[in-house]
Design an enzyme around this catalytic site. Structure first.
Site, PDB file in Angstrom:
ATOM      1  N   GLU A 131      34.812  38.963  37.352  1.00 28.49           N
ATOM      2  CA  GLU A 131      35.518  39.962  36.536  1.00 28.49           C
ATOM      3  C   GLU A 131      34.573  41.082  36.118  1.00 28.49           C
ATOM      4  OE1 GLU A 131      39.503  40.207  34.718  1.00 28.49           O
ATOM      5  OE2 GLU A 131      37.992  41.296  35.773  1.00 28.49           O
ATOM      6  N   ASP A 135      37.553  41.087  27.278  1.00 26.38           N
ATOM      7  CA  ASP A 135      37.748  41.721  25.972  1.00 26.38           C
ATOM      8  C   ASP A 135      38.525  40.753  25.086  1.00 26.38           C
ATOM      9  OD1 ASP A 135      38.497  45.167  25.092  1.00 26.38           O
ATOM     10  OD2 ASP A 135      38.526  43.369  23.849  1.00 26.38           O
ATOM     11  N   ARG A 197      37.009  54.811  37.596  1.00 23.46           N
ATOM     12  CA  ARG A 197      36.536  53.659  38.383  1.00 23.46           C
ATOM     13  C   ARG A 197      35.367  54.061  39.291  1.00 23.46           C
ATOM     14  NH1 ARG A 197      40.173  49.463  37.740  1.00 23.46           N
ATOM     15  NH2 ARG A 197      42.396  49.977  37.783  1.00 23.46           N
TER      16      ARG A 197
HETATM   17  O1  LIG Z   1      40.057  40.352  28.330  1.00 22.57           O
HETATM   18  P1  LIG Z   1      41.217  41.339  28.424  1.00 22.57           P
HETATM   19  O2  LIG Z   1      41.587  41.933  27.092  1.00 22.57           O
HETATM   20  O3  LIG Z   1      42.378  40.786  29.184  1.00 22.57           O
HETATM   21  O4  LIG Z   1      40.674  42.631  29.225  1.00 22.57           O
HETATM   22  C1  LIG Z   1      39.928  42.508  30.375  1.00 22.57           C
HETATM   23  C2  LIG Z   1      40.773  42.798  31.616  1.00 22.57           C
HETATM   24  O5  LIG Z   1      41.476  44.065  31.482  1.00 22.57           O
HETATM   25  C3  LIG Z   1      41.120  44.965  32.529  1.00 22.57           C
HETATM   26  O6  LIG Z   1      42.034  44.877  33.623  1.00 22.57           O
HETATM   27  P2  LIG Z   1      43.323  45.886  33.687  1.00 22.57           P
HETATM   28  O7  LIG Z   1      44.481  45.210  33.023  1.00 22.57           O
HETATM   29  O8  LIG Z   1      42.889  47.226  33.158  1.00 22.57           O
HETATM   30  O9  LIG Z   1      43.607  45.995  35.238  1.00 22.57           O
HETATM   31  P3  LIG Z   1      42.536  46.596  36.319  1.00 22.57           P
HETATM   32  O10 LIG Z   1      41.515  45.483  36.553  1.00 22.57           O
HETATM   33  O11 LIG Z   1      43.356  46.899  37.516  1.00 22.57           O
HETATM   34  O12 LIG Z   1      41.906  47.813  35.702  1.00 22.57           O
HETATM   35  C4  LIG Z   1      39.766  44.471  32.986  1.00 22.57           C
HETATM   36  O13 LIG Z   1      39.524  44.829  34.345  1.00 22.57           O
HETATM   37  C5  LIG Z   1      39.869  42.965  32.847  1.00 22.57           C
HETATM   38  O14 LIG Z   1      40.513  42.405  33.959  1.00 22.57           O
HETATM   39  O1  LIG Z   2      36.666  48.657  27.245  1.00 28.14           O
HETATM   40  C1  LIG Z   2      37.506  48.541  28.280  1.00 28.14           C
HETATM   41  N1  LIG Z   2      37.578  49.509  29.216  1.00 28.14           N
HETATM   42  C2  LIG Z   2      38.420  49.411  30.269  1.00 28.14           C
HETATM   43  N2  LIG Z   2      39.235  48.362  30.449  1.00 28.14           N
HETATM   44  C3  LIG Z   2      39.188  47.374  29.536  1.00 28.14           C
HETATM   45  C4  LIG Z   2      38.345  47.420  28.436  1.00 28.14           C
HETATM   46  N3  LIG Z   2      38.528  46.298  27.686  1.00 28.14           N
HETATM   47  N4  LIG Z   2      39.461  45.523  28.282  1.00 28.14           N
HETATM   48  C5  LIG Z   2      39.954  46.116  29.451  1.00 28.14           C
HETATM   49 MG   LIG Z   3      41.903  48.683  33.912  1.00 32.70          MG
HETATM   50 MG   LIG Z   4      41.061  43.883  35.398  1.00 31.76          MG
END
Ligand SMILES: O=P(O)(O)OC[C@H]1O[C@H](OP(=O)(O)OP(=O)(O)O)[C@H](O)[C@@H]1O
Ligand SMILES: Oc1ncnc2c1N=NC2
Ligand SMILES: [Mg+2]
Ligand SMILES: [Mg+2]
Length: 215
Positions: A131, A135, A197
């Site tokens: 990952e 968060d 990204r």
């Molecule tokens: O611990 P959390 O609060 O769940 O946050 C972390 C997740 O959120 C974001 O994914 P996102 O939903 O933005 O999808 P992406 O990976 O396609 O950007 C990040 O890439 C992690 O996968």
């Molecule tokens: O700080 C962050 N920036 C981008 N995406 C995410 C974050 N935290 N959880 C998902």
């Molecule tokens: Mg994201």
């Molecule tokens: Mg993600």
């Protein structure tokens, strides 16, 4: 838990000290982790991971898209270099799963599984989930729940970042690059509504950026 690199509260380099793509120049508050440090730390994680699975002959790396793609690519390349140079008899297969839960700067609370590649061949395998950031921990919790349904032999997680936040469910990955303070980070695969990204460093978006790319 193994050591990780703590980025202290209030950290951040002035963006004028680095090369910044013009399209992002006005929308970043600071640079939290420059690209070189991200890669250096990732290379050490590769050695830590391989040292923790001495007898594993084949490892399935499960990249959580989209955010995990840059960290996963850098990590697997470093693992392959180590396996080759140390003449270790081991194979790494990379699989992908797309999980999405963020809209603007917040978790929607629901983790959407998009385009589930068939995980049936995870059964009995040693898995490393990769990952970009943890968060609240909702996404990782969902990923673990999904994967355990297929009865793998073992499951470990490597995350580049862990946010120091009171929103965390308390989940901590086995392998962790950095902990970062509150603040919405972007770059090295990590996005804000699909922007940043491609940004090479880990930076902090500013208020103007949050408005500019809000959906
Ligand atoms: O611990 P959390 O609060 O769940 O946050 C972390 C997740 O959120 C974001 O994914 P996102 O939903 O933005 O999808 P992406 O990976 O396609 O950007 C990040 O890439 C992690 O996968
Ligand atoms: O700080 C962050 N920036 C981008 N995406 C995410 C974050 N935290 N959880 C998902
Ligand atoms: Mg994201
Ligand atoms: Mg993600």
């Amino acid at each position: 838990r193994k050591k990780c690199l703590v980025i202290p509260d209030g950290s951040g380099y002035d963006t004028s000290l680095f090369t910044i793509p013009v399209k992002y120049a006005d929308f970043l508050k600071s640079i939290l982790i420059p690209n070189g440090l991200v890669k250096d730390r990732t290379h050490k994680l590769a050695v830590d991971i391989l040292s923790s699975v001495p007898n594993t002959k084949s490892l399935v790396v499960l990249c959580v898209l989209k955010g995990g793609y840059k960290f996963c690519s850098e990590l697997v390349d470093a693992m392959e270099r180590y396996i080759c140079s140390c003449e270790i008899n081991m194979s790494i297969k990379v699989e992908f799963i797309r999980l999405k839960s963020y809209h603007n700067v917040s978790s929607t609370g629901e983790v959407e599984v998009i385009g589930l590649s068939n995980l049936s061949h995870l059964t009995g395998k040693d898995i490393l989930i990769v990952e970009d950031i943890i968060d609240t921990g909702k996404t990782m919790t969902k990923a673990l729940e999904l994967i355990k349904q297929y009865n793998p032999n073992s499951v470990q997680c490597a995350s580049l970042l862990l946010k120091r936040t009171d929103k965390s469910c308390g989940y901590v990955p086995e392998f962790l690059g950095f902990t970062v303070p509150e603040g919405f980070v972007v770059g090295f695969g990590i996005d804000y509504n699909e922007f940043f990204r491609d940004f090479p460093h880990i930076g902090v978006i500013n208020e103007e950026g949050i408005k500019q790319f809000a959906v």
